[in-house]
Enzyme design. Structure first.
Site, mmCIF file in Angstrom:
data_model
loop_
_atom_site.group_PDB
_atom_site.id
_atom_site.type_symbol
_atom_site.label_atom_id
_atom_site.label_comp_id
_atom_site.label_asym_id
_atom_site.label_seq_id
_atom_site.Cartn_x
_atom_site.Cartn_y
_atom_site.Cartn_z
ATOM 1 N N CYS A 1 40.557 50.181 42.036
ATOM 2 C CA CYS A 1 41.397 50.698 42.755
ATOM 3 C C CYS A 1 42.330 51.905 42.524
ATOM 4 O O CYS A 1 42.874 52.508 43.611
ATOM 5 C CB CYS A 1 42.707 49.430 42.684
ATOM 6 S SG CYS A 1 43.267 48.939 41.070
ATOM 7 N N HIS B 1 49.212 52.497 44.084
ATOM 8 C CA HIS B 1 49.046 53.477 42.931
ATOM 9 C C HIS B 1 49.208 54.858 43.422
ATOM 10 O O HIS B 1 48.644 55.181 44.293
ATOM 11 C CB HIS B 1 47.272 53.179 42.633
ATOM 12 C CG HIS B 1 47.186 52.052 41.885
ATOM 13 N ND1 HIS B 1 48.268 50.881 41.594
ATOM 14 C CD2 HIS B 1 45.986 51.344 41.571
ATOM 15 C CE1 HIS B 1 47.723 49.832 41.128
ATOM 16 N NE2 HIS B 1 46.293 50.311 41.045
HETATM 17 N N1 LIG Z 1 44.857 43.268 41.735
HETATM 18 C C1 LIG Z 1 44.109 44.380 42.062
HETATM 19 O O1 LIG Z 1 44.890 45.357 42.648
HETATM 20 C C2 LIG Z 1 42.729 44.710 42.005
HETATM 21 C C3 LIG Z 1 42.094 46.012 42.716
HETATM 22 C C4 LIG Z 1 40.564 46.026 42.628
HETATM 23 C C5 LIG Z 1 39.790 45.308 41.739
HETATM 24 N N2 LIG Z 1 40.521 44.209 41.299
HETATM 25 C C6 LIG Z 1 39.455 43.428 40.481
HETATM 26 O O2 LIG Z 1 39.490 41.998 41.236
HETATM 27 C C7 LIG Z 1 39.234 40.946 40.454
HETATM 28 C C8 LIG Z 1 40.240 40.007 40.456
HETATM 29 O O3 LIG Z 1 41.401 40.503 40.265
HETATM 30 P P1 LIG Z 1 42.799 39.627 40.703
HETATM 31 O O4 LIG Z 1 43.899 40.948 40.481
HETATM 32 O O5 LIG Z 1 42.707 39.045 41.863
HETATM 33 O O6 LIG Z 1 42.703 38.689 39.448
HETATM 34 P P2 LIG Z 1 43.697 37.452 39.376
HETATM 35 O O7 LIG Z 1 44.774 37.354 40.019
HETATM 36 O O8 LIG Z 1 43.761 37.078 37.847
HETATM 37 O O9 LIG Z 1 42.878 36.342 39.839
HETATM 38 C C9 LIG Z 1 41.250 35.789 39.306
HETATM 39 C C10 LIG Z 1 41.153 34.894 40.041
HETATM 40 O O10 LIG Z 1 39.633 34.419 39.379
HETATM 41 C C11 LIG Z 1 39.718 33.116 39.345
HETATM 42 N N3 LIG Z 1 38.728 32.579 38.178
HETATM 43 C C12 LIG Z 1 39.167 32.810 36.665
HETATM 44 N N4 LIG Z 1 38.269 32.135 36.093
HETATM 45 C C13 LIG Z 1 37.332 31.718 36.617
HETATM 46 C C14 LIG Z 1 36.191 30.982 36.405
HETATM 47 N N5 LIG Z 1 35.808 30.782 35.000
HETATM 48 N N6 LIG Z 1 35.316 30.674 37.658
HETATM 49 C C15 LIG Z 1 35.535 31.059 38.650
HETATM 50 N N7 LIG Z 1 36.768 31.453 39.076
HETATM 51 C C16 LIG Z 1 37.742 31.932 38.033
HETATM 52 C C17 LIG Z 1 41.032 32.502 39.237
HETATM 53 O O11 LIG Z 1 41.091 31.239 39.505
HETATM 54 P P3 LIG Z 1 42.454 30.209 39.182
HETATM 55 O O12 LIG Z 1 43.399 30.419 39.850
HETATM 56 O O13 LIG Z 1 41.765 29.056 39.409
HETATM 57 O O14 LIG Z 1 42.562 30.454 37.611
HETATM 58 C C18 LIG Z 1 41.527 33.478 40.305
HETATM 59 O O15 LIG Z 1 41.199 33.102 41.489
HETATM 60 C C19 LIG Z 1 39.190 41.883 38.937
HETATM 61 O O16 LIG Z 1 37.984 42.128 38.484
HETATM 62 C C20 LIG Z 1 39.994 42.876 39.279
HETATM 63 O O17 LIG Z 1 39.655 43.902 38.117
HETATM 64 C C21 LIG Z 1 41.746 43.991 41.436
#
Ligand SMILES: NC(=O)c1ccc[n+]([C@@H]2O[C@H](COP(=O)([O-])OP(=O)(O)OC[C@H]3O[C@@H](n4cnc5c(N)ncnc54)[C@H](OP(=O)(O)O)[C@@H]3O)[C@@H](O)[C@H]2O)c1
Length: 350
Positions: free
Chosen positions: A149, A242
């Site tokens: 990001c 950011h």
């Molecule tokens: N946030 C940002 O600004 C951003 C920007 C760019 C990239 N990213 C990337 O995008 C990805 C997700 O980020 P996020 O911020 O959305 O994270 P998050 O809010 O922690 O969400 C994680 C997701 O993954 C699911 N999950 C966790 N363990 C799992 C498993 N064993 N099997 C299947 N699903 C599972 C969770 O489901 P439950 O709700 O059921 O636990 C939730 O839906 C990461 O790789 C992050 O680095 C994030």
């Protein structure tokens, strides 16, 4: 029956998963047909499973959908993935192997040689890497990724400069929003009134991804750009957006008005193809001395435009300026949706 392409979301309940649902609600080409998350959420309705954090309500059809197990059986052929890197490393290849087009946000496979890391305005031609993937040859499935990001806003600001003047050195210091850490992310007691000068693996990702994104397709592989690059990443108490302080040295001399013109006139394939999520202006320069700011400028171009401002001479390198980009839209879900639109336009979605 809808003529839209059914899509699934892996990690649908998280911060990025929610943005996917919001961005796809009225999408002209794609329709959310399947949602998966961890076994904590599996079997629940989406409304029960997700702690919805966005200002628009959960779309009614999605609220009632059941969260499926995160396995390819029964999943649609197009999957948006928003999983933590550790889980993505295991699950994304499994879906690609089963014939799915996996459009991923995670860092797990971004630097793999045969996996395209794409910003459609910058390096759309890198999607050709798909043709060499073993999943593609075996089942038709493949993985395409979008950048970190912080890298994406930086690269959108650098690409027009690189094309016109060439880049020699890049230094970037980030001030990254808390939503970038997922949900619940950083504890409030750690971040309120504070700056955390460390985000695990972020500086390495910014440096290597920036060079891959601005690298050249050479036959069947991408040769990363070779300019010197240094990133320092900080977490600050901002909800979304950011901000980055950037210094650069260029290969050829540039006047400030030329640099501003190059940013404001930057257009690329997504704009020519009129992809539904492509902003009219991928980069916009703000003339006011105290802009851009996350509070006021983060939603420019529906969150898909990178804001640049404060261009001035740098006493160490040539120039310095400020970059602002929406981390969960341009930096995550919006980046992946635009990648999927590019894939459709190029015939990769069947
Ligand atoms: N946030 C940002 O600004 C951003 C920007 C760019 C990239 N990213 C990337 O995008 C990805 C997700 O980020 P996020 O911020 O959305 O994270 P998050 O809010 O922690 O969400 C994680 C997701 O993954 C699911 N999950 C966790 N363990 C799992 C498993 N064993 N099997 C299947 N699903 C599972 C969770 O489901 P439950 O709700 O059921 O636990 C939730 O839906 C990461 O790789 C992050 O680095 C994030």
């Amino acid at each position: 029956m809808s003529s839209k392409i059914p899509v699934g979301i892996l990690g649908a309940t998280g911060v990025v998963g929610q943005r996917f649902i919001q961005m796809l609600e009225h999408h002209p080409w794609f329709e959310v047909a399947w949602l998966a998350a961890s076994d904590r959420s599996e079997g629940k309705s989406y409304a029960e499973a997700a702690r919805w954090r966005l200002k628009t309500p959960i779309p009614t059809a999605v609220a009632a959908m059941r969260v499926s197990p995160a396995i390819p059986d029964g999943a649609p052929r197009v999957i948006f993935a928003a999983l933590d890197a550790g889980i993505a490393a295991e699950l994304e290849p499994r879906f690609a192997d089963a014939g799915c087009a996996v459009v991923s946000n995670s860092s797990a496979l971004r630097m793999q040689q045969d996996v395209p890391l794409v910003i459609p305005e910058v390096n759309a031609d890198h999607i050709k890497l798909i043709d060499g993937q073993s999943w593609r040859k075996k089942s038709g499935g493949y993985v395409v990724t979008n950048p970190n990001c912080s890298a994406i806003g930086l690269v959108l600001a650098l690409a027009p400069l690189q094309q016109r003047f060439g880049l020699e050195t890049v230094m970037a210091v980030t001030m990254q929003a808390v939503s970038g850490a997922g949900y619940p992310g950083v504890a409030s007691l750690d971040i309120l009134g504070n700056v955390i000068p460390y985000i695990a693996k972020e500086e390495e990702k910014m440096e290597e991804e920036t060079r891959k994104l601005l690298g050249q397709m050479n036959g069947t592989k991408v040769v990363s750009a070779t300019f010197a690059m240094s990133a320092q990443c900080n977490r600050v108490a901002v909800e979304d957006g950011h901000t980055e302080s950037v210094s650069i040295r260029l290969k050829r001399k540039a006047k400030p008005e030329e640099m501003i013109a190059v940013w404001n006139s930057f257009r690329a394939e997504p704009q020519e193809l009129q992809l539904p999520s492509a902003p009219k202006n991928p980069v916009v320069y703000f003339g006011a001395p105290d802009r851009p700011q996350p509070r006021f400028d983060i939603d420019i171009g529906a969150g898909m435009t990178t804001a640049v401002g404060r261009l001035r001479p740098c006493g160490v390198l040539d120039w310095k300026f400020t970059v602002l980009s929406h981390n969960t839209i341009r930096g995550a879900a919006g980046a992946a949706v635009l990648n999927a639109e590019l894939l459709k336009a190029k015939g990769y979605l069947g």
